[in-house]
Motif scaffolding. Structure first.
Motif, PDB file in Angstrom:
ATOM      1  N   LYS A 102      54.221 -26.017 112.692  1.00 35.02           N
ATOM      2  CA  LYS A 102      53.360 -25.375 111.708  1.00 35.02           C
ATOM      3  C   LYS A 102      53.292 -26.247 110.459  1.00 35.02           C
ATOM      4  CE  LYS A 102      54.588 -21.166 111.036  1.00 35.02           C
ATOM      5  NZ  LYS A 102      55.224 -19.945 110.572  1.00 35.02           N
ATOM      6  N   LEU A 103      52.085 -26.515 109.974  1.00 40.39           N
ATOM      7  CA  LEU A 103      51.844 -27.295 108.762  1.00 40.39           C
ATOM      8  C   LEU A 103      51.359 -26.349 107.681  1.00 40.39           C
ATOM      9  CD1 LEU A 103      51.589 -30.217 107.598  1.00 40.39           C
ATOM     10  CD2 LEU A 103      49.218 -30.160 108.370  1.00 40.39           C
ATOM     11  N   LYS A 104      52.006 -26.392 106.506  1.00 36.18           N
ATOM     12  CA  LYS A 104      51.570 -25.501 105.437  1.00 36.18           C
ATOM     13  C   LYS A 104      51.904 -26.073 104.075  1.00 36.18           C
ATOM     14  CE  LYS A 104      55.417 -22.339 104.797  1.00 36.18           C
ATOM     15  NZ  LYS A 104      55.776 -20.933 104.787  1.00 36.18           N
ATOM     16  N   VAL A 105      51.204 -25.560 103.066  1.00 36.35           N
ATOM     17  CA  VAL A 105      51.445 -25.951 101.678  1.00 36.35           C
ATOM     18  C   VAL A 105      52.426 -24.949 101.087  1.00 36.35           C
ATOM     19  CG1 VAL A 105      50.399 -26.258  99.407  1.00 36.35           C
ATOM     20  CG2 VAL A 105      49.154 -26.955 101.449  1.00 36.35           C
ATOM     21  N   ALA A 106      53.441 -25.469 100.387  1.00 35.88           N
ATOM     22  CA  ALA A 106      54.435 -24.598  99.753  1.00 35.88           C
ATOM     23  C   ALA A 106      54.522 -24.946  98.267  1.00 35.88           C
ATOM     24  CB  ALA A 106      55.797 -24.783 100.412  1.00 35.88           C
ATOM     25  N   GLN A 107      54.909 -23.985  97.469  1.00 34.04           N
ATOM     26  CA  GLN A 107      55.071 -24.188  96.031  1.00 34.04           C
ATOM     27  C   GLN A 107      56.546 -24.415  95.726  1.00 34.04           C
ATOM     28  OE1 GLN A 107      52.604 -24.338  93.696  1.00 34.04           O
ATOM     29  NE2 GLN A 107      54.168 -24.846  92.207  1.00 34.04           N
ATOM     30  N   ARG A 108      56.850 -25.530  95.090  1.00 32.30           N
ATOM     31  CA  ARG A 108      58.225 -25.808  94.660  1.00 32.30           C
ATOM     32  C   ARG A 108      58.380 -25.408  93.213  1.00 32.30           C
ATOM     33  NH1 ARG A 108      60.232 -31.569  96.685  1.00 32.30           N
ATOM     34  NH2 ARG A 108      60.755 -30.791  98.737  1.00 32.30           N
ATOM     35  N   ASN A 109      59.455 -24.714  92.887  1.00 33.15           N
ATOM     36  CA  ASN A 109      59.709 -24.282  91.519  1.00 33.15           C
ATOM     37  C   ASN A 109      60.213 -25.437  90.664  1.00 33.15           C
ATOM     38  OD1 ASN A 109      59.069 -21.636  92.200  1.00 33.15           O
ATOM     39  ND2 ASN A 109      61.157 -21.177  92.810  1.00 33.15           N
ATOM     40  N   GLN A 110      60.115 -25.244  89.362  1.00 30.08           N
ATOM     41  CA  GLN A 110      60.662 -26.223  88.425  1.00 30.08           C
ATOM     42  C   GLN A 110      62.180 -26.232  88.572  1.00 30.08           C
ATOM     43  OE1 GLN A 110      59.543 -25.539  84.389  1.00 30.08           O
ATOM     44  NE2 GLN A 110      60.918 -27.098  83.586  1.00 30.08           N
ATOM     45  N   ARG A 111      62.786 -27.411  88.446  1.00 32.24           N
ATOM     46  CA  ARG A 111      64.240 -27.493  88.594  1.00 32.24           C
ATOM     47  C   ARG A 111      64.789 -28.612  87.722  1.00 32.24           C
ATOM     48  NH1 ARG A 111      65.119 -31.546  92.854  1.00 32.24           N
ATOM     49  NH2 ARG A 111      63.079 -32.189  93.560  1.00 32.24           N
ATOM     50  N   MET A 112      66.079 -28.596  87.569  1.00 33.34           N
ATOM     51  CA  MET A 112      66.760 -29.649  86.807  1.00 33.34           C
ATOM     52  C   MET A 112      67.229 -30.722  87.770  1.00 33.34           C
ATOM     53  SD  MET A 112      66.473 -28.852  83.684  1.00 33.34           S
ATOM     54  CE  MET A 112      67.547 -30.068  82.946  1.00 33.34           C
ATOM     55  N   GLY A 113      67.070 -31.966  87.363  1.00 34.27           N
ATOM     56  CA  GLY A 113      67.507 -33.092  88.173  1.00 34.27           C
ATOM     57  C   GLY A 113      68.264 -34.082  87.303  1.00 34.27           C
ATOM     58  N   ARG A 114      68.565 -35.239  87.882  1.00 32.70           N
ATOM     59  CA  ARG A 114      69.321 -36.239  87.147  1.00 32.70           C
ATOM     60  C   ARG A 114      68.680 -37.598  87.378  1.00 32.70           C
ATOM     61  NH1 ARG A 114      73.531 -39.712  87.910  1.00 32.70           N
ATOM     62  NH2 ARG A 114      73.632 -39.314  90.134  1.00 32.70           N
ATOM     63  N   ASN A 115      68.511 -38.353  86.283  1.00 33.43           N
ATOM     64  CA  ASN A 115      68.008 -39.712  86.385  1.00 33.43           C
ATOM     65  C   ASN A 115      69.139 -40.575  86.930  1.00 33.43           C
ATOM     66  OD1 ASN A 115      67.269 -42.371  85.951  1.00 33.43           O
ATOM     67  ND2 ASN A 115      66.195 -41.919  84.028  1.00 33.43           N
ATOM     68  N   PRO A 116      68.986 -41.155  88.126  1.00 30.92           N
ATOM     69  CA  PRO A 116      70.092 -41.915  88.714  1.00 30.92           C
ATOM     70  C   PRO A 116      70.462 -43.178  87.936  1.00 30.92           C
ATOM     71  CG  PRO A 116      68.140 -42.053  90.099  1.00 30.92           C
ATOM     72  CD  PRO A 116      67.835 -41.107  88.998  1.00 30.92           C
TER      73      PRO A 116
END
Length: 93
Positions: free
Chosen positions: A51-65
């Motif tokens: 199944k192929l579908k579009v999903a919404q990703r929420n805003q999140r915190m990350g880290r600059n490597p």
């Protein structure tokens, strides 16, 4: 590790299996791809494959490597493909 099939190899295989020309097989493959692009916004199912579908990703915190600094990663749309159980069973035997 074995190389994956090229587009031309896929078309040749489809033409041989369906007893059609390479041109007809190429047109079928192109239309299938176009249809999947168009319908993925809702949900596009290839029975027996996935199944192929579009999903919404929420805003999140990350880290600059590079610097270790915390950054905010904005919300965005992503494309997901979920493999069907039948495909998993057939491949992972």
């Amino acid at each position: 590790m074995a190389k994956s099939m090229t587009k031309n190899q896929i078309i040749t295989h489809l033409a041989a299996k369906t007893k059609t020309t390479k041109k007809v097989s190429a047109q079928f493959l192109e239309e299938l791809v176009k249809l999947s692009y168009k319908e993925a916004k809702k949900e596009f199912v290839l029975p027996g494959l996935g199944k192929l579908k579009v999903a919404q990703r929420n805003q999140r915190m990350g880290r600059n490597p590079a610097t270790g600094e915390s950054i905010s990663i904005p919300a965005r749309k992503v494309l997901k493909f979920r493999i069907s159980k039948a495909a998993k069973d057939a491949i992972l035997k």
